[in-house]
Scaffold this active site. Structure first.
Site, PDB file in Angstrom:
ATOM      1  N   ARG A   1      46.503  48.521  36.290  1.00 51.63           N
ATOM      2  CA  ARG A   1      47.413  46.984  35.898  1.00 51.63           C
ATOM      3  C   ARG A   1      46.563  46.515  34.824  1.00 51.63           C
ATOM      4  NH1 ARG A   1      46.874  45.564  41.367  1.00 51.63           N
ATOM      5  NH2 ARG A   1      44.899  44.237  40.636  1.00 51.63           N
TER       6      ARG A   1
ATOM      7  N   ILE B   1      44.218  39.282  42.718  1.00 53.80           N
ATOM      8  CA  ILE B   1      45.118  40.061  42.151  1.00 53.80           C
ATOM      9  C   ILE B   1      44.060  41.212  42.408  1.00 53.80           C
ATOM     10  CG2 ILE B   1      46.301  40.489  39.967  1.00 53.80           C
ATOM     11  CD1 ILE B   1      47.925  37.458  41.462  1.00 53.80           C
ATOM     12  N   GLU B   2      43.238  41.357  41.715  1.00 56.34           N
ATOM     13  CA  GLU B   2      43.032  42.816  41.165  1.00 56.34           C
ATOM     14  C   GLU B   2      42.675  43.628  42.292  1.00 56.34           C
ATOM     15  OE1 GLU B   2      42.575  44.343  38.481  1.00 56.34           O
ATOM     16  OE2 GLU B   2      43.149  42.594  37.017  1.00 56.34           O
ATOM     17  N   THR B   3      41.733  42.678  43.289  1.00 57.24           N
ATOM     18  CA  THR B   3      41.154  44.278  44.314  1.00 57.24           C
ATOM     19  C   THR B   3      41.437  43.173  46.150  1.00 57.24           C
ATOM     20  OG1 THR B   3      39.058  43.611  44.633  1.00 57.24           O
ATOM     21  CG2 THR B   3      39.313  44.889  42.369  1.00 57.24           C
TER      22      THR B   3
ATOM     23  N   TYR C   1      51.271  39.504  34.433  1.00 55.32           N
ATOM     24  CA  TYR C   1      49.920  39.684  35.117  1.00 55.32           C
ATOM     25  C   TYR C   1      49.179  37.607  35.483  1.00 55.32           C
ATOM     26  CZ  TYR C   1      44.966  40.665  36.044  1.00 55.32           C
ATOM     27  OH  TYR C   1      43.831  40.739  36.620  1.00 55.32           O
TER      28      TYR C   1
END
Length: 339
Positions: free
Chosen positions: A6, A129-131, A320
């Site tokens: 992303r 959001i990332e992981t 994002y």
């Protein structure tokens, strides 16, 4: 920065097939001559940086071409319209997990927020959001991902070849086991999905154990995400984004943001927002951008303040950034309720 990414995944490119090199667009796959030229460029760069030929070649030999990396980068999540994109991240389960993460690391998050002047909900939102708070950190061998994109993917070969070089330095500086290092298809690692250059420049040893460990230490990750935002100009207490009064109508005199530095000031949006708002009037001279969110029915238009632009330094996609912002507001409300 970075990126699950992303992190660098908003490229609008044609989808590559999964049938190997011969079936892929020649635009997206380097020729043998290009690959050899890219490798020689890498060798020359690393020699100039002080590495000897044997060390460089040994590092190169550890990387392998991975077709699934090419497939992944040519169909990024950020290519989806907004109404298909945000439900991936703004879920009740992720919210519940985020509140639990915030509660568990309350002291650390408060310390990072105070030290780096970044709202705690933004820090928690990014990691979520990332992981998914460390649950999904990527299964691609990082060295293979960067090797593939740096030597076989012309649209971004220069960038990823630089990241491949940073990986060589990072692995030595942080004593990382390069053979077992896993991450995203773009070579991003750890709780906050930092690419190697971001890891080297923005990671901090927040738990003070002598290592900057973004792979196993949520505490280091919390401090590092906060530091990243601080270094990129986050303004604590300032707004992030507000919808236009007629949110489904594009302003005639303003252009949709395309990834460059904001070309407008907040004052330019006065015909399209509630000018009686204290939030608006306090930041009239601040940089601003017009956000467009594609949906199946009606597109949405928002005013993005400086802090919205800062989120896009982590990942350049406005989808994002909006997901991070909206999730942060859900987290803030849910955390306050849980106290």
């Amino acid at each position: 920065m970075t990126f699950f990414s992303r992190s660098l995944a908003q490229f609008s490119l044609l989808a590559a097939t999964s049938f190997g090199l011969m079936a892929c667009s020649s635009t997206n796959i380097a020729s043998e001559a290009q690959t050899e030229r890219y490798k020689q460029d890498f060798i020359n760069t690393q020699l100039a940086a002080g590495y000897d030929k044997e060390t460089i070649n040994t590092f190169l030999e550890q990387g392998h071409y991975n077709q699934t990396v090419i497939d992944a980068i040519t169909r990024p999540w950020e290519a989806k319209p907004w109404d298909q994109y945000y439900p991936i991240f703004l879920t009740q389960k992720r919210l519940d997990t985020g509140v639990s993460f915030w509660t568990k690391y309350q002291d650390t998050i408060e310390k990072a927020a105070k030290q780096y002047q970044v709202e705690p909900e933004i820090i928690v939102s990014i990691i979520g959001i990332e992981t998914y708070y460390g649950r999904v950190m990527g299964n691609y061998p990082v060295i293979d991902a960067l090797y593939t994109l740096g030597f076989y993917y012309p649209p971004r070969a220069d960038f990823f070849r630089s990241e491949f070089a940073n990986l060589q330095s990072l692995s030595q500086e942080e004593k990382l086991d390069i053979t077992h290092l896993k991450g995203s298809y773009a070579g991003a690692m750890g709780y906050g999905q930092f690419i190697p250059s971001s890891y080297r420049h923005y990671a901090v040893d927040f738990d003070q154990d002598g290592r900057r460990d973004l792979l196993n230490s949520p505490i280091d990750a919390i401090g590092s995400v906060a530091n990243y935002f601080h270094q990129h100009g986050w303004q604590q207490g300032s707004p992030v984004a507000i919808p236009l009064i007629k949110s489904h109508n594009k302003p005639d005199k303003l252009s949709v943001w395309k990834g460059k530095k904001p070309e407008y000031q907040v004052a330019d949006f006065s015909p399209y927002v509630d000018v009686s708002s204290q939030t608006f009037n306090k930041y009239l001279e601040q940089p601003a951008l017009l956000i467009e969110l594609d949906t199946a029915d009606n597109d949405e238009y928002w005013l993005g303040f400086n802090n919205f632009y800062v989120i896009t330094r982590y990942n350049r996609s406005p989808l994002y950034a909006m997901a991070v912002y909206q999730f942060s507001q859900q987290l803030k409300a849910a955390h306050q309720t849980s106290l």
